[in-house]
Design a protein around this motif. Sequence first.
Motif, PDB file in Angstrom:
ATOM      1  N   SER A 124       5.233 -12.770 -10.907  1.00 30.29           N
ATOM      2  CA  SER A 124       5.608 -13.846 -11.979  1.00 30.29           C
ATOM      3  C   SER A 124       7.080 -13.805 -12.280  1.00 30.29           C
ATOM      4  O   SER A 124       7.768 -14.487 -12.924  1.00 30.29           O
ATOM      5  N   ASP A 128       2.745 -20.421 -13.819  1.00 26.56           N
ATOM      6  CA  ASP A 128       1.225 -21.046 -13.614  1.00 26.56           C
ATOM      7  C   ASP A 128       0.737 -20.432 -12.111  1.00 26.56           C
ATOM      8  O   ASP A 128       1.466 -20.061 -11.401  1.00 26.56           O
ATOM      9  N   PRO A 129      -0.394 -20.384 -11.948  1.00 28.12           N
ATOM     10  CA  PRO A 129      -1.293 -19.805 -11.075  1.00 28.12           C
ATOM     11  C   PRO A 129      -0.655 -20.268  -9.645  1.00 28.12           C
ATOM     12  O   PRO A 129      -0.701 -19.515  -8.575  1.00 28.12           O
ATOM     13  N   GLU A 130      -0.524 -21.600  -9.569  1.00 28.44           N
ATOM     14  CA  GLU A 130      -0.204 -22.138  -8.070  1.00 28.44           C
ATOM     15  C   GLU A 130       1.258 -21.610  -7.692  1.00 28.44           C
ATOM     16  O   GLU A 130       1.386 -21.361  -6.772  1.00 28.44           O
ATOM     17  N   THR A 131       2.186 -21.417  -8.771  1.00 27.54           N
ATOM     18  CA  THR A 131       3.378 -21.065  -8.519  1.00 27.54           C
ATOM     19  C   THR A 131       3.351 -19.539  -8.070  1.00 27.54           C
ATOM     20  O   THR A 131       3.927 -18.934  -7.244  1.00 27.54           O
ATOM     21  N   GLN A 132       2.409 -18.802  -8.866  1.00 29.43           N
ATOM     22  CA  GLN A 132       2.213 -17.319  -8.560  1.00 29.43           C
ATOM     23  C   GLN A 132       1.668 -17.194  -7.174  1.00 29.43           C
ATOM     24  O   GLN A 132       2.459 -16.319  -6.498  1.00 29.43           O
ATOM     25  N   LEU A 133       0.707 -17.806  -6.745  1.00 28.17           N
ATOM     26  CA  LEU A 133       0.222 -17.764  -5.453  1.00 28.17           C
ATOM     27  C   LEU A 133       1.343 -17.900  -4.335  1.00 28.17           C
ATOM     28  O   LEU A 133       1.526 -17.200  -3.488  1.00 28.17           O
ATOM     29  N   ARG A 134       2.016 -19.095  -4.498  1.00 23.74           N
ATOM     30  CA  ARG A 134       2.834 -19.217  -3.526  1.00 23.74           C
ATOM     31  C   ARG A 134       4.019 -18.483  -3.437  1.00 23.74           C
ATOM     32  O   ARG A 134       4.379 -17.945  -2.314  1.00 23.74           O
ATOM     33  N   GLU A 172      -3.046 -16.323   2.504  1.00 26.27           N
ATOM     34  CA  GLU A 172      -3.602 -16.785   1.121  1.00 26.27           C
ATOM     35  C   GLU A 172      -4.688 -15.804   0.783  1.00 26.27           C
ATOM     36  O   GLU A 172      -4.770 -15.378  -0.676  1.00 26.27           O
ATOM     37  N   LEU A 191      -4.555 -13.856  -2.751  1.00 28.53           N
ATOM     38  CA  LEU A 191      -5.566 -14.149  -3.783  1.00 28.53           C
ATOM     39  C   LEU A 191      -6.220 -12.535  -4.185  1.00 28.53           C
ATOM     40  O   LEU A 191      -6.774 -12.413  -5.382  1.00 28.53           O
TER      41      LEU A 191
END
Length: 203
Positions: free
Chosen positions: A12, A136-142, A152, A156
């Motif tokens: 983050s 946001d979760p999408e940005t965190q994963l990327r 991925e 995750l």
Amino acid sequence: MYRIGLTGGIASGKSTVVAILKSWGAAVIDCDILARQAAAPGSDGLIAVRQAFGPQALLADGTMDRAYIGSIVFQEPSRKKELEDILFPFIHRQIADETRRIEKIEKRLFLFLDMPLLFEVKYHSYVDEAWLVYVDPETQLRRLMARNNFTEREALARIQAQLPIDEKRSLAQVIIDNAGSLENTKEQVRLQWDLLMSRIRNL
């Protein structure tokens, strides 16, 4: 002494906010460093980890094999809790000792506890307020996939080992949204810093 728990989900950008706060002279306890000290070679913590996870938990130089331990705890939640139950009492003792030192020796009025698992270990009940560095979760994963070169699935697994970041958001008193530019993050931190100074003056 007023204590602020500073946390965030993995990838983050919490370290960015920590660096900003330190540049302004804030006292910050890095709880990850204390966690490593709790499992230092020859420590009671590491001896207990070896007893629980076997001799393969140690490298040839006597340090903890974090890759091996990580491969276990990120796949088996019960083993993750077992590791936490072993090390957290040692870590909490070191946090308390360092907090007393900062209060008595440095005479600080407030400090930040840089603690990635603040909510997971329920340490937020021991601080006066909690700050969350949020994306946001999408940005965190990327970001995690790019930063650590994870697939991925690997990313995750590490994200899901923590509380969902939106759940953390519901528990925090202060939110720093780190999805934008560095300058935008600095502006948010400056605003919250000024508000913090006002709260402390009114104590």
